[in-house]
Motif scaffolding. Structure first.
Motif, PDB file in Angstrom:
ATOM      1  N   LEU A  24       0.838  -1.195   0.000  1.00 10.00           N
ATOM      2  CA  LEU A  24       0.000   0.000   0.000  1.00 10.00           C
ATOM      3  C   LEU A  24       0.867   1.236   0.000  1.00 10.00           C
ATOM      4  CD1 LEU A  24      -1.980  -1.317   3.022  1.00 10.00           C
ATOM      5  CD2 LEU A  24      -3.064  -0.981   0.819  1.00 10.00           C
ATOM      6  N   THR A  25       0.448   2.249  -0.730  1.00 10.22           N
ATOM      7  CA  THR A  25       1.102   3.544  -0.641  1.00 10.22           C
ATOM      8  C   THR A  25       0.066   4.629  -0.910  1.00 10.22           C
ATOM      9  OG1 THR A  25       3.033   4.852  -1.270  1.00 10.22           O
ATOM     10  CG2 THR A  25       1.881   3.686  -3.047  1.00 10.22           C
ATOM     11  N   HIS A  26       0.288   5.772  -0.315  1.00  7.48           N
ATOM     12  CA  HIS A  26      -0.675   6.868  -0.413  1.00  7.48           C
ATOM     13  C   HIS A  26       0.073   8.152  -0.736  1.00  7.48           C
ATOM     14  CE1 HIS A  26      -3.386  10.009   1.406  1.00  7.48           C
ATOM     15  NE2 HIS A  26      -4.190   9.375   0.578  1.00  7.48           N
ATOM     16  N   ILE A  27      -0.399   8.873  -1.743  1.00  9.64           N
ATOM     17  CA  ILE A  27       0.127  10.201  -2.039  1.00  9.64           C
ATOM     18  C   ILE A  27      -0.897  11.177  -1.477  1.00  9.64           C
ATOM     19  CG2 ILE A  27       0.898  11.799  -3.822  1.00  9.64           C
ATOM     20  CD1 ILE A  27       1.309   9.356  -5.659  1.00  9.64           C
ATOM     21  N   SER A  28      -0.549  11.830  -0.399  1.00 13.64           N
ATOM     22  CA  SER A  28      -1.509  12.677   0.309  1.00 13.64           C
ATOM     23  C   SER A  28      -1.824  13.955  -0.456  1.00 13.64           C
ATOM     24  CB  SER A  28      -0.978  13.040   1.700  1.00 13.64           C
ATOM     25  OG  SER A  28       0.094  13.957   1.571  1.00 13.64           O
ATOM     26  N   LYS A  29      -2.929  14.573  -0.091  1.00 13.04           N
ATOM     27  CA  LYS A  29      -3.326  15.848  -0.677  1.00 13.04           C
ATOM     28  C   LYS A  29      -2.228  16.892  -0.440  1.00 13.04           C
ATOM     29  CE  LYS A  29      -6.980  19.305  -0.744  1.00 13.04           C
ATOM     30  NZ  LYS A  29      -8.308  19.673  -0.289  1.00 13.04           N
ATOM     31  N   GLY A  30      -1.646  16.879   0.761  1.00 14.86           N
ATOM     32  CA  GLY A  30      -0.575  17.819   1.087  1.00 14.86           C
ATOM     33  C   GLY A  30       0.645  17.631   0.203  1.00 14.86           C
ATOM     34  N   THR A  31       1.008  16.374  -0.057  1.00 14.20           N
ATOM     35  CA  THR A  31       2.151  16.079  -0.924  1.00 14.20           C
ATOM     36  C   THR A  31       1.882  16.542  -2.344  1.00 14.20           C
ATOM     37  OG1 THR A  31       2.771  14.186   0.436  1.00 14.20           O
ATOM     38  CG2 THR A  31       3.605  14.211  -1.820  1.00 14.20           C
ATOM     39  N   ILE A  32       0.666  16.282  -2.834  1.00 14.96           N
ATOM     40  CA  ILE A  32       0.294  16.706  -4.188  1.00 14.96           C
ATOM     41  C   ILE A  32       0.317  18.229  -4.279  1.00 14.96           C
ATOM     42  CG2 ILE A  32      -1.556  16.737  -5.915  1.00 14.96           C
ATOM     43  CD1 ILE A  32      -2.426  13.978  -4.777  1.00 14.96           C
ATOM     44  N   ASP A  33      -0.230  18.894  -3.273  1.00 14.50           N
ATOM     45  CA  ASP A  33      -0.279  20.359  -3.260  1.00 14.50           C
ATOM     46  C   ASP A  33       1.129  20.958  -3.226  1.00 14.50           C
ATOM     47  OD1 ASP A  33      -1.873  22.714  -3.315  1.00 14.50           O
ATOM     48  OD2 ASP A  33      -1.450  23.004  -1.176  1.00 14.50           O
ATOM     49  N   ALA A  34       2.003  20.402  -2.387  1.00 14.59           N
ATOM     50  CA  ALA A  34       3.378  20.897  -2.292  1.00 14.59           C
ATOM     51  C   ALA A  34       4.109  20.712  -3.623  1.00 14.59           C
ATOM     52  CB  ALA A  34       4.126  20.180  -1.172  1.00 14.59           C
ATOM     53  N   TYR A  35       3.917  19.563  -4.254  1.00 17.85           N
ATOM     54  CA  TYR A  35       4.544  19.300  -5.555  1.00 17.85           C
ATOM     55  C   TYR A  35       4.032  20.292  -6.595  1.00 17.85           C
ATOM     56  CZ  TYR A  35       6.053  16.774  -9.740  1.00 17.85           C
ATOM     57  OH  TYR A  35       6.626  16.432 -10.933  1.00 17.85           O
ATOM     58  N   ALA A  36       2.733  20.543  -6.576  1.00 18.20           N
ATOM     59  CA  ALA A  36       2.136  21.488  -7.533  1.00 18.20           C
ATOM     60  C   ALA A  36       2.763  22.874  -7.371  1.00 18.20           C
ATOM     61  CB  ALA A  36       0.619  21.552  -7.345  1.00 18.20           C
ATOM     62  N   LYS A  37       2.875  23.344  -6.134  1.00 18.40           N
ATOM     63  CA  LYS A  37       3.462  24.669  -5.878  1.00 18.40           C
ATOM     64  C   LYS A  37       4.921  24.721  -6.297  1.00 18.40           C
ATOM     65  CE  LYS A  37       0.258  25.866  -2.211  1.00 18.40           C
ATOM     66  NZ  LYS A  37      -0.004  25.833  -0.789  1.00 18.40           N
ATOM     67  N   GLN A  38       5.649  23.630  -6.034  1.00 22.03           N
ATOM     68  CA  GLN A  38       7.062  23.548  -6.374  1.00 22.03           C
ATOM     69  C   GLN A  38       7.286  23.611  -7.884  1.00 22.03           C
ATOM     70  OE1 GLN A  38       8.757  19.844  -5.039  1.00 22.03           O
ATOM     71  NE2 GLN A  38      10.268  20.908  -3.801  1.00 22.03           N
ATOM     72  N   HIS A  39       6.326  23.102  -8.644  1.00 22.25           N
ATOM     73  CA  HIS A  39       6.478  23.021 -10.098  1.00 22.25           C
ATOM     74  C   HIS A  39       5.599  24.020 -10.847  1.00 22.25           C
ATOM     75  CE1 HIS A  39       8.304  19.243  -8.807  1.00 22.25           C
ATOM     76  NE2 HIS A  39       9.018  19.345  -9.925  1.00 22.25           N
ATOM     77  N   GLY A  40       5.064  25.018 -10.130  1.00 20.88           N
ATOM     78  CA  GLY A  40       4.270  26.063 -10.768  1.00 20.88           C
ATOM     79  C   GLY A  40       2.997  25.550 -11.415  1.00 20.88           C
ATOM     80  N   SER A  41       2.386  24.558 -10.783  1.00 20.31           N
ATOM     81  CA  SER A  41       1.161  23.968 -11.319  1.00 20.31           C
ATOM     82  C   SER A  41       0.040  24.117 -10.294  1.00 20.31           C
ATOM     83  CB  SER A  41       1.405  22.482 -11.635  1.00 20.31           C
ATOM     84  OG  SER A  41       0.285  21.920 -12.280  1.00 20.31           O
ATOM     85  N   THR A  42      -1.107  23.569 -10.613  1.00 19.18           N
ATOM     86  CA  THR A  42      -2.240  23.580  -9.690  1.00 19.18           C
ATOM     87  C   THR A  42      -2.425  22.185  -9.101  1.00 19.18           C
ATOM     88  OG1 THR A  42      -3.846  22.956 -11.384  1.00 19.18           O
ATOM     89  CG2 THR A  42      -3.417  25.319 -11.088  1.00 19.18           C
ATOM     90  N   TYR A  43      -3.152  22.128  -8.000  1.00 17.61           N
ATOM     91  CA  TYR A  43      -3.461  20.836  -7.390  1.00 17.61           C
ATOM     92  C   TYR A  43      -4.176  19.944  -8.405  1.00 17.61           C
ATOM     93  CZ  TYR A  43      -5.408  17.272  -4.364  1.00 17.61           C
ATOM     94  OH  TYR A  43      -5.751  16.063  -3.818  1.00 17.61           O
ATOM     95  N   ASP A  44      -5.210  20.486  -9.070  1.00 18.33           N
ATOM     96  CA  ASP A  44      -5.967  19.682 -10.032  1.00 18.33           C
ATOM     97  C   ASP A  44      -5.091  19.225 -11.191  1.00 18.33           C
ATOM     98  OD1 ASP A  44      -8.360  19.634  -8.651  1.00 18.33           O
ATOM     99  OD2 ASP A  44      -9.182  21.387  -9.683  1.00 18.33           O
ATOM    100  N   GLY A  45      -4.141  20.065 -11.600  1.00 22.04           N
ATOM    101  CA  GLY A  45      -3.238  19.680 -12.679  1.00 22.04           C
ATOM    102  C   GLY A  45      -2.369  18.493 -12.309  1.00 22.04           C
ATOM    103  N   VAL A  46      -1.812  18.515 -11.092  1.00 21.43           N
ATOM    104  CA  VAL A  46      -0.966  17.412 -10.638  1.00 21.43           C
ATOM    105  C   VAL A  46      -1.813  16.181 -10.353  1.00 21.43           C
ATOM    106  CG1 VAL A  46       0.632  16.635  -8.837  1.00 21.43           C
ATOM    107  CG2 VAL A  46       0.826  18.943  -9.780  1.00 21.43           C
ATOM    108  N   PHE A  47      -3.005  16.369  -9.777  1.00 21.55           N
ATOM    109  CA  PHE A  47      -3.922  15.250  -9.540  1.00 21.55           C
ATOM    110  C   PHE A  47      -4.215  14.548 -10.871  1.00 21.55           C
ATOM    111  CE2 PHE A  47      -8.143  13.396  -8.670  1.00 21.55           C
ATOM    112  CZ  PHE A  47      -7.902  12.746  -7.475  1.00 21.55           C
TER     113      PHE A  47
END
Length: 136
Positions: A24-47
């Protein structure tokens, strides 16, 4: 043969479950959001990127393939999910906020769920009668 389940929930993130052996592994909402901000994207874009990537992983290892192996297929799936569409290859997927503080295996009338409930709430006494295995 292993099965891979990917459950995406905009409120909590993306859960990957692989069977045989269970992983099992989980990519949390916080991790997705942080990645999005780091790469100049949106949460929905990375999702959407995660959804497209998950479908690509499944399709490239699935026999037989459910859709032809084309990058444009994965991009289309990602775009649909990024725009709010709900797509599923599962028989069912439930997502809910729960309060499990009063869960009791003995109170439920669905015996096949008893061992799963005991695994999800380890403070309850173990149900040795229905328990086939535990999630470690």
């Amino acid at each position: 043969m292993a099965r891979l389940y990917v459950i995406g929930d905009r409120e909590t993130g993306v859960l990957f479950i692989k069977t045989d052996p269970l992983k099992l592994t989980h990519i949390s909402k916080g991790t997705i959001d942080a990645y999005a901000k780091q790469h100049g994207s949106t949460y929905d874009g990375v999702f959407a990127q995660i959804a497209a990537g998950a479908k690509a992983i499944i399709n490239k290892t699935e026999v037989p393939q459910s859709i032809s192996d084309l990058d444009t297929s994965y991009q289309a799936i990602g775009q649909l999910i990024g725009k709010g569409a709900v797509l599923s290859d599962a028989d069912f997927c439930f997502a809910a906020d729960i309060d499990d503080s009063d869960w009791s295996v003995k109170r439920f009338t669905a015996p096949p769920l008893a061992s799963a409930l005991a695994d999800l709430n380890p403070s309850l006494p173990p149900d040795t009668e229905l328990r086939d295995g535990a999630l470690d």
